[in-house]
Write an enzyme that holds these catalytic residues in place. Sequence first.
Site, PDB file in Angstrom:
ATOM      1  N   GLU A 225     -13.948  61.020 -42.097  1.00  0.00           N
ATOM      2  CA  GLU A 225     -12.207  61.123 -41.705  1.00  0.00           C
ATOM      3  C   GLU A 225     -12.621  61.045 -40.617  1.00  0.00           C
ATOM      4  OE1 GLU A 225     -12.786  63.455 -42.678  1.00  0.00           O
ATOM      5  OE2 GLU A 225     -12.637  64.565 -40.895  1.00  0.00           O
TER       6      GLU A 225
ATOM      7  N   ASP B 139     -14.460  62.251 -46.456  1.00  0.00           N
ATOM      8  CA  ASP B 139     -14.758  62.674 -46.025  1.00  0.00           C
ATOM      9  C   ASP B 139     -15.569  63.113 -44.532  1.00  0.00           C
ATOM     10  OD1 ASP B 139     -14.622  65.311 -45.105  1.00  0.00           O
ATOM     11  OD2 ASP B 139     -16.665  66.425 -46.783  1.00  0.00           O
TER      12      ASP B 139
ATOM     13  N   LYS C   4     -12.439  64.785 -31.790  1.00  0.00           N
ATOM     14  CA  LYS C   4     -11.422  64.684 -32.841  1.00  0.00           C
ATOM     15  C   LYS C   4     -10.326  65.488 -32.845  1.00  0.00           C
ATOM     16  CE  LYS C   4     -13.819  64.607 -37.743  1.00  0.00           C
ATOM     17  NZ  LYS C   4     -14.132  65.342 -38.483  1.00  0.00           N
TER      18      LYS C   4
ATOM     19  N   ARG D 277     -14.933  59.975 -37.835  1.00  0.00           N
ATOM     20  CA  ARG D 277     -15.799  58.487 -37.322  1.00  0.00           C
ATOM     21  C   ARG D 277     -14.356  57.237 -37.656  1.00  0.00           C
ATOM     22  NH1 ARG D 277     -20.773  58.130 -41.211  1.00  0.00           N
ATOM     23  NH2 ARG D 277     -20.520  60.613 -40.847  1.00  0.00           N
TER      24      ARG D 277
ATOM     25  N   ASP E 195      -9.782  69.290 -42.433  1.00  0.00           N
ATOM     26  CA  ASP E 195     -10.080  69.006 -43.249  1.00  0.00           C
ATOM     27  C   ASP E 195     -11.123  69.005 -44.521  1.00  0.00           C
ATOM     28  OD1 ASP E 195     -12.168  66.139 -43.812  1.00  0.00           O
ATOM     29  OD2 ASP E 195     -13.291  66.912 -42.480  1.00  0.00           O
TER      30      ASP E 195
ATOM     31  N   ASP F  59     -11.674  71.401 -37.309  1.00  0.00           N
ATOM     32  CA  ASP F  59     -12.319  70.193 -36.693  1.00  0.00           C
ATOM     33  C   ASP F  59     -11.718  69.655 -35.861  1.00  0.00           C
ATOM     34  OD1 ASP F  59     -13.815  68.399 -38.155  1.00  0.00           O
ATOM     35  OD2 ASP F  59     -12.753  67.984 -39.979  1.00  0.00           O
TER      36      ASP F  59
ATOM     37  N   LYS G 140     -14.486  68.368 -50.463  1.00  0.00           N
ATOM     38  CA  LYS G 140     -14.898  69.859 -49.772  1.00  0.00           C
ATOM     39  C   LYS G 140     -15.204  70.916 -51.189  1.00  0.00           C
ATOM     40  CE  LYS G 140     -14.989  68.631 -44.598  1.00  0.00           C
ATOM     41  NZ  LYS G 140     -16.458  68.111 -44.906  1.00  0.00           N
TER      42      LYS G 140
HETATM   43  N1  BES Z   1     -15.769  67.831 -40.855  1.00  0.00           N
HETATM   44  C1  BES Z   1     -16.802  67.226 -40.734  1.00  0.00           C
HETATM   45  C2  BES Z   1     -18.054  67.421 -40.263  1.00  0.00           C
HETATM   46  C3  BES Z   1     -18.094  68.877 -39.976  1.00  0.00           C
HETATM   47  C4  BES Z   1     -19.784  69.578 -41.409  1.00  0.00           C
HETATM   48  C5  BES Z   1     -18.010  70.257 -38.833  1.00  0.00           C
HETATM   49  C6  BES Z   1     -20.101  71.431 -40.719  1.00  0.00           C
HETATM   50  C7  BES Z   1     -18.214  71.356 -38.684  1.00  0.00           C
HETATM   51  C8  BES Z   1     -19.178  72.264 -39.172  1.00  0.00           C
HETATM   52  C9  BES Z   1     -17.006  65.897 -41.333  1.00  0.00           C
HETATM   53  O1  BES Z   1     -15.603  64.927 -41.301  1.00  0.00           O
HETATM   54  C10 BES Z   1     -17.605  66.187 -42.725  1.00  0.00           C
HETATM   55  O2  BES Z   1     -16.613  66.083 -43.171  1.00  0.00           O
HETATM   56  N2  BES Z   1     -18.606  65.016 -42.474  1.00  0.00           N
HETATM   57  C11 BES Z   1     -19.590  64.438 -43.571  1.00  0.00           C
HETATM   58  C12 BES Z   1     -20.574  62.783 -43.673  1.00  0.00           C
HETATM   59  C13 BES Z   1     -20.640  62.450 -44.988  1.00  0.00           C
HETATM   60  C14 BES Z   1     -19.774  62.279 -45.869  1.00  0.00           C
HETATM   61  C15 BES Z   1     -20.922  60.669 -44.047  1.00  0.00           C
HETATM   62  C16 BES Z   1     -20.999  65.769 -43.823  1.00  0.00           C
HETATM   63  O3  BES Z   1     -21.190  65.455 -42.628  1.00  0.00           O
HETATM   64  O4  BES Z   1     -21.302  65.710 -44.900  1.00  0.00           O
HETATM   65 ZN    ZN Z   2     -13.981  66.218 -40.149  1.00  0.00          ZN
HETATM   66 ZN    ZN Z   3     -14.667  65.275 -43.399  1.00  0.00          ZN
END
Ligand code: BES
Ligand code: ZN
Ligand code: ZN
Length: 478
Positions: A328, A326, A244, A330, A249, A267, A256
């Site tokens: 993104e 968020d 990834k 996947r 992000d 990220d 966020k």
């Molecule tokens: N980059 C984040 C995940 C992340 C969180 C990485 C903490 C490192 C530390 C990812 O893109 C994200 O924001 N995922 C969301 C998914 C949700 C919206 C389904 C999450 O984990 O809240």
């Molecule tokens: Zn992310």
């Molecule tokens: Zn994200």
Amino acid sequence: MNFSFITGLQKRGKTQLLVLPIWEGPKEAADLGVLKDAIRPALKDFKGTLGEVATCYVENERILLLGLGKQEKATVEALRKAYAGLVAAARLKQVDTMHLLFPQCKQKESFLRGMAEGVLLANYSFTYKGASEKTPPLLKSIYWIDAPKTQILQRMEVIAAGVHFARDLVNMNADDKVPIKLADIARKLHPKVQVVVFDKKRIEAEKMGLLLAVNRASVHEPAFIQATYRGDAQSQEHIVLVGKGVTYDTGGLSLKPTDGMVSMKCDMAGAATVLSAVRTAAELGLKVNVTAVVPATENCIGSNSYKLGDVYRSYSGKTVEITNTDAEGRLILADALSFAARTLKPTCLIDLATLTGACVVALGDEIAGLFSPDDALAQELSDAAEEVDEPICKMPFHVDYKEAMKSEIADLVNSFASRDAGAIKAALFLHEFVGDIPWAHLDIAGPAYPSKPKHYYPVKGTGFGLRLLISFLEGRSA
Ligand code: BES
Ligand code: ZN
Ligand code: ZN
């Protein structure tokens, strides 16, 4: 750092720091030769418990006693930690040259590996601090006294350099690793690594609609990076590692909060790790064919943001209704995985991603989640991880949860109504894009960028996953 060898405590000149390892238990067992009498007083109340240290001076030379714990209980990982602690202490004392006496033991090679790895992994710094505030200097030279002379040390140096390379990429400012800059870094990876980069025009021509959607609000164009090392021309095997590469992000329109965004230059840790793995495999000359694939983009917010409720078409042809911008990672991985599956003839496909906060909730910041419908591949990765003490945990691959992915207007939604099992559901989403190829997903959101330094992990980027990938590739090496 430079490693040299000396035979016999007597033959060496003086140094800034001489380290004498002491096993817990009867001190008679320690073979300290000529120094024994001089340090006897210091040894009196030194137990030798793991990580214990004491300093004394003999003829103006600083000597550090380092406890290694009970010999019969010693592990490679315990030695890694003990020697990482030693390096941290030495650096604080502005030491740049040490003599390390090798302890008496049976497992000479594996213990040397642990010690060297602890030393090398702890000898790292990355800082944007001005000159006014001194960060502890790096160690320059280590002299091993009475250590076995093996190839192990050179191999460890290459692997540690790979870990440091991945850490640097994660730690550098997001502005310095926007997709086109990351692609330039990839182009210089290694002379034996061939790199192909798709620019925005080519990504459009390939119809990677999800990568393009995530990229929309960024002023920086996306890049699709492929870095290949062919170490075994005879073999049909082709291991494809997808990372990834969200270079920043913000969450997009599903913005966020500040606290959640501060760490988001991390990220692209998956990208950093897979690029470093290919570089390290080339440097070690492993007999494997391996390609790193990195979809790279920022996830920004702006008037051109991709929108919640809208539907975008993936490279695979499947359509995705965006229910959270968020989620993104996947999306861009979906395009990368289906592209890799369709065009690169992979015999196995492994992706690494800082994919979900849910994985951090489940496993904390020291353990990565492993998701795979392929038990043999999952076992192989678990064994590789155990070999190098990078903890990963196999999570249930519960396909019934795919029910939650249904959209009324598209083939899938990208984020599900309820928050439960978030890490598993993200993995199930990816699975929709890989087809029948043996595939595994590692969610490294926790260990890639933990909030505190620990043992041989510095602050911020850890390079987690690099050692395990190399251990996996070595296992596959002809
Ligand atoms: N980059 C984040 C995940 C992340 C969180 C990485 C903490 C490192 C530390 C990812 O893109 C994200 O924001 N995922 C969301 C998914 C949700 C919206 C389904 C999450 O984990 O809240
Ligand atoms: Zn992310
Ligand atoms: Zn994200």
